[in-house]
Design a protein around this motif. Sequence first.
Motif, PDB file in Angstrom:
ATOM      1  N   ASN A 139       0.826  -1.210   0.000  1.00 39.71           N
ATOM      2  CA  ASN A 139       0.000   0.000   0.000  1.00 39.71           C
ATOM      3  C   ASN A 139       0.861   1.262   0.000  1.00 39.71           C
ATOM      4  O   ASN A 139       0.535   2.231  -0.682  1.00 39.71           O
ATOM      5  CB  ASN A 139      -0.954   0.013   1.197  1.00 39.71           C
ATOM      6  N   ARG A 142       2.281   1.680  -3.535  1.00 41.71           N
ATOM      7  CA  ARG A 142       1.249   2.151  -4.476  1.00 41.71           C
ATOM      8  C   ARG A 142       0.888   3.615  -4.233  1.00 41.71           C
ATOM      9  O   ARG A 142       0.677   4.376  -5.167  1.00 41.71           O
ATOM     10  CB  ARG A 142      -0.016   1.310  -4.341  1.00 41.71           C
ATOM     11  N   THR A 143       0.799   3.981  -2.968  1.00 46.31           N
ATOM     12  CA  THR A 143       0.340   5.324  -2.622  1.00 46.31           C
ATOM     13  C   THR A 143       1.411   6.385  -2.806  1.00 46.31           C
ATOM     14  O   THR A 143       1.159   7.430  -3.393  1.00 46.31           O
ATOM     15  CB  THR A 143      -0.150   5.358  -1.155  1.00 46.31           C
TER      16      THR A 143
END
Length: 150
Positions: A139, A142-143
């Motif tokens: 995460n 991706r962020t």
Amino acid sequence: MKDIRAIEEKLKSYKLLKIEIDNLQIDLEGYTPNLGSGAIEVYAGGSKSNNPVPGRSTARFATSLIEDTLIGRTQGLDEKYFRLLECRRLIKKIDNILDMLSDRDKRLIEGFYIKGVTLLDLSIELDRTPQHLCVVKKNILRTYFKSLIK
């Protein structure tokens, strides 16, 4: 998935990039790039339009070998200079992203990708399960790190 792998490769290369930057700085010590001079295309009065031998000086044809050697050396140094800039930019981007992460997220990313600590060891240190850290890690990539592959 392909994007995550590309991001991971860039993060894993962090230490090597730092070493490459140091080595490039050594190679380029005392070198100043002459950007925008047009010296490769036009030198000693010759130009593309009036030069009988492209890439050769019309004023001193006999020195063309020396000129070619010097220009070749300069091009090699220019390539190293631009590689140095590219490496510095990537390191700066990674550092900027790491600076904006929470302490826990930063320890996870730095530990796993830069220091090579296993997820099991990080899970003990961060008091989380390895599976949870794996999800958190993806995460975060991706962020925050998607700008590394653009």
